[in-house]
Design an enzyme around this catalytic site. Structure first.
Site, short mmCIF file in Angstrom:
data_model
loop_
_atom_site.label_atom_id
_atom_site.label_comp_id
_atom_site.label_asym_id
_atom_site.label_seq_id
_atom_site.Cartn_x
_atom_site.Cartn_y
_atom_site.Cartn_z
N ASP A 180 0.87 -1.19 0.00
CA ASP A 180 0.00 0.00 0.00
C ASP A 180 0.89 1.22 0.00
OD1 ASP A 180 -3.26 0.16 0.88
OD2 ASP A 180 -2.14 2.04 0.96
N ASP A 196 3.88 3.00 -4.11
CA ASP A 196 2.81 3.55 -4.95
C ASP A 196 2.77 2.69 -6.21
OD1 ASP A 196 1.32 4.99 -6.83
OD2 ASP A 196 2.00 6.93 -6.05
N TYR A 202 -12.96 7.35 -13.53
CA TYR A 202 -13.01 6.05 -12.86
C TYR A 202 -13.57 4.99 -13.80
CZ TYR A 202 -14.20 2.62 -9.21
OH TYR A 202 -14.30 1.49 -8.44
P1 NAD Z 1 -10.30 1.59 -0.47
O1 NAD Z 1 -10.42 2.77 -1.38
O2 NAD Z 1 -10.96 1.62 0.85
O3 NAD Z 1 -8.78 1.24 -0.22
C1 NAD Z 1 -7.88 1.15 -1.26
C2 NAD Z 1 -6.48 1.03 -0.69
O4 NAD Z 1 -5.61 1.22 -1.81
C3 NAD Z 1 -6.14 2.09 0.35
O5 NAD Z 1 -5.50 1.48 1.45
C4 NAD Z 1 -5.20 3.01 -0.40
O6 NAD Z 1 -4.19 3.55 0.44
C5 NAD Z 1 -4.58 2.08 -1.43
N1 NAD Z 1 -4.09 2.81 -2.60
C6 NAD Z 1 -4.72 3.82 -3.26
N2 NAD Z 1 -3.93 4.29 -4.22
C7 NAD Z 1 -2.77 3.59 -4.15
C8 NAD Z 1 -1.54 3.63 -4.88
N3 NAD Z 1 -1.34 4.53 -5.85
N4 NAD Z 1 -0.58 2.76 -4.56
C9 NAD Z 1 -0.75 1.86 -3.56
N5 NAD Z 1 -1.89 1.79 -2.83
C10 NAD Z 1 -2.87 2.64 -3.13
O7 NAD Z 1 -10.73 0.29 -1.31
P2 NAD Z 1 -12.09 -0.36 -1.76
O8 NAD Z 1 -13.21 0.62 -1.75
O9 NAD Z 1 -12.23 -1.64 -1.05
O10 NAD Z 1 -11.76 -0.64 -3.29
C11 NAD Z 1 -10.77 -1.57 -3.69
C12 NAD Z 1 -10.84 -1.78 -5.18
O11 NAD Z 1 -12.13 -2.26 -5.54
C13 NAD Z 1 -10.62 -0.51 -6.00
O12 NAD Z 1 -9.91 -0.81 -7.17
C14 NAD Z 1 -12.02 -0.09 -6.33
O13 NAD Z 1 -12.08 0.69 -7.49
C15 NAD Z 1 -12.70 -1.43 -6.52
N6 NAD Z 1 -14.15 -1.40 -6.34
C16 NAD Z 1 -14.71 -1.07 -5.15
C17 NAD Z 1 -16.08 -1.09 -5.01
C18 NAD Z 1 -16.75 -0.77 -3.72
O14 NAD Z 1 -17.99 -0.80 -3.68
N7 NAD Z 1 -16.03 -0.48 -2.66
C19 NAD Z 1 -16.90 -1.41 -6.09
C20 NAD Z 1 -16.29 -1.73 -7.30
C21 NAD Z 1 -14.92 -1.73 -7.39
#
Ligand code: NAD
Length: 264
Positions: free
Chosen positions: A42, A68, A161
């Protein structure tokens, strides 16, 4: 024991953007429960550490690395460090994803580019680092995390997105074809409405204007054929399956985890 016994899995974007269970954090725990050793990657060190704690509390083994996903040098260092730590890497869950609500007139070019870099360029960076390693060991698995926003309009402008999440799906399909002969499988999980800290914050913001948050949430749940939002654990189960040898004949495809919402 478990379907991932002996495997080392990098979960990129392993933490949560706020307290609670994100898809990445639930995946770390789910994969570890099934026997994998986890590299919790992360860009926020405390988020990675939090994921490691969660795995250890569940009796698993995990190691935190800060990088990153859009930074090629940082990712190279992270992958080399993970290899030094665990001796091998078998799979990647490309889970880091960001977005910003708005259409073409709302979003700054800089934000657009950052979203492209984190959501799509990260796949290029990770796959070119991992492919030679996977090839040398006779195989590997990449599971990319997209979104239903990548396959259809979700009711509000979320242009950057959505476009990047569509690109994730096609990137994985292309990679799957190119690397199949090397035993490298590449698939995508497409989550729908998942109850994570990020979504809870967004839903609260979106429905605040509409007054009754509980009623608005109930109306949203009703749109889903299964009658509710999904949990991060339900997405994690799909990731674990695709990362494992149980999915040995599955490559270049998508697993939609949306309670029937899109009908795909
Ligand atoms: P979140 O946003 O709560 O957490 C994502 C994590 O990724 C965080 O810890 C953040 O620090 C890390 N992160 C962000 N940018 C980063 C980078 N450049 N390098 C390294 N780490 C990085 O996560 P979430 O809501 O569980 O979503 C996870 C994935 O699932 C994402 O790709 C999101 O688009 C996808 N998604 C989520 C949902 C939803 O309903 N939550 C729905 C569809 C898709």
């Amino acid at each position: 024991t478990g379907r991932l016994a002996g495997k080392v899995v990098i979960v990129a974007g392993a933490g949560a953007s706020a307290a609670g269970w994100s898809i990445g954090k639930a995946s770390c725990v789910t994969l570890a429960r099934q026997g994998a050793r986890i590299v919790a990657l992360d860009f926020q060190a405390d988020a990675a550490a939090d994921a490691v704690r969660a795995v250890e509390e569940a009796g698993g083994e995990a190691w935190a690395v800060q990088a990153d996903v859009a930074d090629a040098d940082a990712m190279q260092a992270a992958i080399e460090a993970a290899e030094a730590r665990f001796g091998r890497i078998d799979a990647l869950q490309a889970n880091a994803g960001i977005g910003k609500v708005g259409g073409p007139e709302d979003i700054d070019l800089a934000d657009w580019r950052r979203i492209q870099a984190v959501n799509v360029e990260s796949l290029l960076i990770a796959s070119r680092l991992l492919a030679p390693r996977f090839r040398a060991q006779g195989g590997g698995s990449i599971v990319a995390v997209s979104s239903i926003a990548g396959i259809r309009y979700t009711g509000y402008p979320h242009l950057a997105y959505s476009v990047t999440k569509a690109a994730v799906i096609h990137f994985a399909r292309m990679l799957a074809q190119q690397y199949a002969a090397d035993g490298i499988r590449v698939n995508t999980v497409i989550p729908g409405l998942i109850d994570t800290p990020r979504v809870q914050a967004n839903v609260a913001k979106m429905y605040a204007r509409e007054g009754d948050l509980a009623a608005a949430k109930a109306a949203r749940d009703k749109q889903v054929p299964l009658g509710r939002m999904g949990t991060p654990w339900e997405v994690a189960n799909a990731v674990a399956f695709l990362a494992s040898d149980e999915a040995s004949y599955i490559t270049g495809t998508e697993l939609v985890v949306d309670g029937g919402l899109t009908g795909k």
